[in-house]
Motif scaffolding. Structure first.
Motif, mmCIF file in Angstrom:
data_model
loop_
_atom_site.group_PDB
_atom_site.id
_atom_site.type_symbol
_atom_site.label_atom_id
_atom_site.label_comp_id
_atom_site.label_asym_id
_atom_site.label_seq_id
_atom_site.Cartn_x
_atom_site.Cartn_y
_atom_site.Cartn_z
ATOM 1 N N ASP A 281 13.495 6.746 -0.980
ATOM 2 C CA ASP A 281 14.363 6.341 -2.083
ATOM 3 C C ASP A 281 14.906 4.931 -1.870
ATOM 4 O OD1 ASP A 281 16.070 7.210 -4.520
ATOM 5 O OD2 ASP A 281 17.532 6.412 -3.092
ATOM 6 N N LEU A 282 15.263 4.586 -0.643
ATOM 7 C CA LEU A 282 15.739 3.235 -0.347
ATOM 8 C C LEU A 282 14.680 2.197 -0.708
ATOM 9 C CD1 LEU A 282 17.473 3.766 3.129
ATOM 10 C CD2 LEU A 282 18.611 3.131 0.993
ATOM 11 N N LEU A 283 13.437 2.470 -0.343
ATOM 12 C CA LEU A 283 12.353 1.529 -0.630
ATOM 13 C C LEU A 283 12.131 1.365 -2.127
ATOM 14 C CD1 LEU A 283 9.716 2.649 2.052
ATOM 15 C CD2 LEU A 283 11.516 0.930 2.256
ATOM 16 N N LEU A 284 12.149 2.474 -2.843
ATOM 17 C CA LEU A 284 11.899 2.409 -4.279
ATOM 18 C C LEU A 284 13.037 1.708 -5.011
ATOM 19 C CD1 LEU A 284 10.374 5.961 -4.903
ATOM 20 C CD2 LEU A 284 9.198 3.812 -4.426
ATOM 21 N N ARG A 285 14.269 1.920 -4.560
ATOM 22 C CA ARG A 285 15.401 1.254 -5.205
ATOM 23 C C ARG A 285 15.397 -0.251 -4.948
ATOM 24 N NH1 ARG A 285 20.441 2.747 -3.516
ATOM 25 N NH2 ARG A 285 19.838 4.134 -1.824
ATOM 26 N N LEU A 286 14.758 -0.666 -3.846
ATOM 27 C CA LEU A 286 14.659 -2.095 -3.537
ATOM 28 C C LEU A 286 13.511 -2.771 -4.287
ATOM 29 C CD1 LEU A 286 15.307 -2.214 0.307
ATOM 30 C CD2 LEU A 286 16.716 -3.225 -1.477
ATOM 31 N N GLY A 287 12.695 -1.986 -4.965
ATOM 32 C CA GLY A 287 11.570 -2.561 -5.697
ATOM 33 C C GLY A 287 10.411 -2.959 -4.805
ATOM 34 N N VAL A 288 10.285 -2.311 -3.643
ATOM 35 C CA VAL A 288 9.179 -2.609 -2.732
ATOM 36 C C VAL A 288 7.858 -2.217 -3.390
ATOM 37 C CG1 VAL A 288 8.099 -1.933 -0.557
ATOM 38 C CG2 VAL A 288 10.538 -2.434 -0.630
ATOM 39 N N GLU A 289 6.895 -3.129 -3.382
ATOM 40 C CA GLU A 289 5.608 -2.882 -4.015
ATOM 41 C C GLU A 289 4.494 -2.622 -3.007
ATOM 42 O OE1 GLU A 289 4.947 -6.288 -6.465
ATOM 43 O OE2 GLU A 289 6.594 -5.813 -7.839
ATOM 44 N N GLU A 290 4.736 -2.960 -1.754
ATOM 45 C CA GLU A 290 3.717 -2.756 -0.728
ATOM 46 C C GLU A 290 4.369 -2.202 0.541
ATOM 47 O OE1 GLU A 290 0.885 -5.559 2.069
ATOM 48 O OE2 GLU A 290 0.919 -5.980 -0.087
ATOM 49 N N VAL A 291 3.788 -1.130 1.076
ATOM 50 C CA VAL A 291 4.274 -0.518 2.310
ATOM 51 C C VAL A 291 3.134 -0.503 3.320
ATOM 52 C CG1 VAL A 291 5.161 1.570 3.403
ATOM 53 C CG2 VAL A 291 5.972 0.922 1.128
ATOM 54 N N ILE A 292 3.419 -0.997 4.523
ATOM 55 C CA ILE A 292 2.443 -0.995 5.609
ATOM 56 C C ILE A 292 2.992 -0.109 6.721
ATOM 57 C CG2 ILE A 292 1.159 -2.404 7.262
ATOM 58 C CD1 ILE A 292 1.893 -4.826 5.367
ATOM 59 N N LEU A 293 2.296 0.963 7.018
ATOM 60 C CA LEU A 293 2.730 1.870 8.078
ATOM 61 C C LEU A 293 2.088 1.430 9.393
ATOM 62 C CD1 LEU A 293 4.467 4.524 8.213
ATOM 63 C CD2 LEU A 293 2.286 5.730 8.413
ATOM 64 N N ALA A 294 2.909 1.027 10.353
ATOM 65 C CA ALA A 294 2.414 0.533 11.650
ATOM 66 C C ALA A 294 3.026 1.370 12.766
ATOM 67 C CB ALA A 294 2.742 -0.948 11.817
ATOM 68 N N TYR A 295 2.634 2.620 12.824
ATOM 69 C CA TYR A 295 3.186 3.553 13.802
ATOM 70 C C TYR A 295 2.450 3.428 15.145
ATOM 71 C CZ TYR A 295 6.343 6.212 10.747
ATOM 72 O OH TYR A 295 7.389 6.606 9.958
ATOM 73 N N ASP A 296 3.038 4.045 16.172
ATOM 74 C CA ASP A 296 2.453 4.001 17.514
ATOM 75 C C ASP A 296 1.066 4.646 17.523
ATOM 76 O OD1 ASP A 296 4.921 2.991 18.071
ATOM 77 O OD2 ASP A 296 5.583 4.652 19.339
ATOM 78 N N ARG A 297 0.188 4.074 18.330
ATOM 79 C CA ARG A 297 -1.201 4.528 18.380
ATOM 80 C C ARG A 297 -1.314 5.916 19.002
ATOM 81 N NH1 ARG A 297 -5.717 2.797 22.649
ATOM 82 N NH2 ARG A 297 -7.497 3.842 21.696
ATOM 83 N N GLU A 298 -1.994 6.837 18.290
ATOM 84 C CA GLU A 298 -2.226 8.186 18.814
ATOM 85 C C GLU A 298 -3.692 8.579 18.679
ATOM 86 O OE1 GLU A 298 0.459 11.169 17.397
ATOM 87 O OE2 GLU A 298 2.197 9.841 17.488
ATOM 88 N N ASN A 299 -4.557 7.613 18.453
ATOM 89 C CA ASN A 299 -5.988 7.885 18.340
ATOM 90 C C ASN A 299 -6.725 7.257 19.517
ATOM 91 O OD1 ASN A 299 -5.213 5.289 16.877
ATOM 92 N ND2 ASN A 299 -7.436 5.045 17.037
ATOM 93 N N ASP A 300 -8.021 7.573 19.651
ATOM 94 C CA ASP A 300 -8.831 6.886 20.653
ATOM 95 C C ASP A 300 -9.778 5.922 19.953
ATOM 96 O OD1 ASP A 300 -10.967 8.452 19.698
ATOM 97 O OD2 ASP A 300 -10.599 9.999 21.197
ATOM 98 N N THR A 301 -10.685 5.317 20.707
ATOM 99 C CA THR A 301 -11.551 4.277 20.128
ATOM 100 C C THR A 301 -12.741 4.848 19.378
ATOM 101 O OG1 THR A 301 -12.688 4.108 22.270
ATOM 102 C CG2 THR A 301 -10.894 2.556 21.843
ATOM 103 N N VAL A 330 -2.155 1.574 6.163
ATOM 104 C CA VAL A 330 -1.841 2.011 7.522
ATOM 105 C C VAL A 330 -2.557 1.087 8.503
ATOM 106 C CG1 VAL A 330 -1.459 4.419 6.900
ATOM 107 C CG2 VAL A 330 -3.741 3.684 7.618
ATOM 108 N N VAL A 331 -1.898 0.837 9.622
ATOM 109 C CA VAL A 331 -2.480 0.025 10.688
ATOM 110 C C VAL A 331 -3.091 0.975 11.711
ATOM 111 C CG1 VAL A 331 -1.980 -1.566 12.585
ATOM 112 C CG2 VAL A 331 -0.875 -1.882 10.355
ATOM 113 N N MET A 332 -4.389 0.781 11.993
ATOM 114 C CA MET A 332 -5.099 1.616 12.969
ATOM 115 C C MET A 332 -5.731 0.728 14.035
ATOM 116 S SD MET A 332 -4.924 4.918 12.247
ATOM 117 C CE MET A 332 -6.321 5.579 13.150
ATOM 118 N N ASP A 333 -5.690 1.186 15.260
ATOM 119 C CA ASP A 333 -6.318 0.462 16.374
ATOM 120 C C ASP A 333 -7.537 1.246 16.837
ATOM 121 O OD1 ASP A 333 -7.023 -0.967 18.608
ATOM 122 O OD2 ASP A 333 -5.389 -0.196 19.854
ATOM 123 N N TYR A 334 -8.722 0.839 16.348
ATOM 124 C CA TYR A 334 -9.958 1.480 16.761
ATOM 125 C C TYR A 334 -10.634 0.728 17.912
ATOM 126 C CZ TYR A 334 -9.659 4.043 12.317
ATOM 127 O OH TYR A 334 -9.244 4.851 11.276
#
Length: 379
Positions: A281-301, A330-334
């Motif tokens: 809701d905070l993001l939508l009220r700010l009028g954000v048009e682009e969201v990039i999710l850059a969470y900690d890596r939990e995958n392998d190569t 989403v940001v992924m590290d392959y």
């Protein structure tokens, strides 16, 4: 008997027995206010989680301070047992305590009605749910921060790409007596709403208590982490200017990014690996048009491994509500540029930008990760 009546029947002792005997937590601890603390069985196998799952008897709610946020007893059971439906969790609690629901007026068709109601809720448009966030956060006097010591720039973070100037901007202090880095949390308007501590005590780290609410003279300055976004106040102008935001997991990642980009930093932290309806809701009220999710890596190569596929699905579930309203990536590290559980900002600005160039667009819930991955690697 509806869910609220069932919860009203359960004492704190009942809850402890359910979580330990029924869900497999290895006992419980207590905080200074008398709230029981359990292992995070909501997202870890029984016996393996750290003690960051709190139960608050007054509100009859649990709060996981590492990943899952707020939930009631039925939601916890559903997560811990891996049930597909809320109704299964409801039945489990009823059976565990041998509650005679029929004797209390539980009609023959109540189970069907409960199931139908839950299906309707699941189909209800998500944005309708986030229109009424619970914004009742306590506002703390800022002068209490001085009791933790003066502004500081601990060496532990200087060696992790965070500048002294950044730490001063974010109000970092050091509680020498309790061996904690003090991190004040502000709401979007700049009100102090909570204080967290990042421990550098070896015993805390071994027990999985790296980030915990800060205490001062017996008072705990916790706040619901899902009720705000860390760094939103400090980076508000850049977020509004660019109409975009990069969401990371931890406060440290926000400060790393600010050290790289200064006033052009449009990063905030969810303080866990989930996004709450209030945060959306905070993001939508700010009028954000682009969201990039850059969470900690939990995958392998290996992009085809079960671990990687499971992590892709976890991220997809996390950003699913946002795909209706924003351009979502989403940001992924392959390539193995980061260690396991490493943040995209941990290895410096150059590595972060390399990962950002190959971020994956999530156009809808039916995204084909393999197709989008191939498209991203051509950039």
């Amino acid at each position: 008997m509806d869910t609220s009546k069932v919860k009203a029947l359960l004492s704190t002792e009942d809850i402890i027995r359910l979580v330990t005997e029924g869900l497999g937590s290895n006992g419980n601890l207590w905080d200074s206010s008398g709230a029981p603390i359990f292992q995070t069985i909501c997202h870890n196998p029984p016996g393996f989680g750290s003690y960051k799952l709190y139960y608050y008897p007054d509100s009859q709610t649990f709060y996981c301070y590492t990943e899952c946020g707020s939930m009631d007893v039925f939601e916890l059971v559903q997560k811990a047992k891996g049930f597909e439906s809320f109704l299964e969790a409801y039945k489990y609690v009823i059976n565990f305590f041998h509650l005679d629901v029929r004797r209390r007026g539980f009609a023959d068709d109540t189970e069907k009605e409960l199931s139908d109601d839950w299906n309707i809720l699941n189909k209800y448009d998500f944005y309708q749910k986030v229109q009424k966030p619970d914004a009742s956060l306590p506002i703390l006097p800022t002068n209490i921060l001085q009791c933790f010591g003066p502004l500081a720039s601990p060496m532990e973070w200087k060696t992790e790409h965070i500048t002294a100037e950044t730490m001063r901007k974010f109000g970092i202090r050091v509680d020498i007596a309790n061996q904690k880095i003090i991190i004040p949390h502000y709401d979007m308007d700049g009100n102090l709403v909570g204080i967290r501590g990042r421990s550098y005590d070896t015993n805390d780290l071994l027990d999985g208590r790296k980030y915990m609410p800060a205490y001062l003279e017996g008072t705990c300055y916790r706040h619901p982490l899902g009720s705000c976004l860390y760094g939103l106040h400090e980076n508000l102008e850049a977020i509004k200017k660019h109409k975009k935001i990069m969401l990371v997991e931890s406060e440290k990642s926000v400060m790393q990014c600010y050290s790289y980009y200064g006033e052009n930093c449009f990063v905030a932290a969810t303080c866990g690996s989930s996004i709450s309806p209030v945060q959306i809701d905070l993001l939508l009220r700010l009028g954000v048009e682009e969201v990039i999710l850059a969470y900690d890596r939990e995958n392998d190569t290996d992009p085809e491994s079960e671990l990687t596929k499971a992590y892709e699905q976890k991220l997809l579930k996390t950003v699913l509500p946002l795909t209706k309203y924003t351009n979502t990536y989403v940001v992924m590290d392959y390539e193995g540029l980061l260690p396991y559980k490493g943040s995209p900002s941990d290895n410096g600005r150059e590595t972060l930008e390399k990962l950002m160039k190959k971020k994956i667009y999530i156009p809808s819930p039916e995204v084909d990760f393999k197709k989008e991955r191939r498209r991203a690697t051509k950039k």
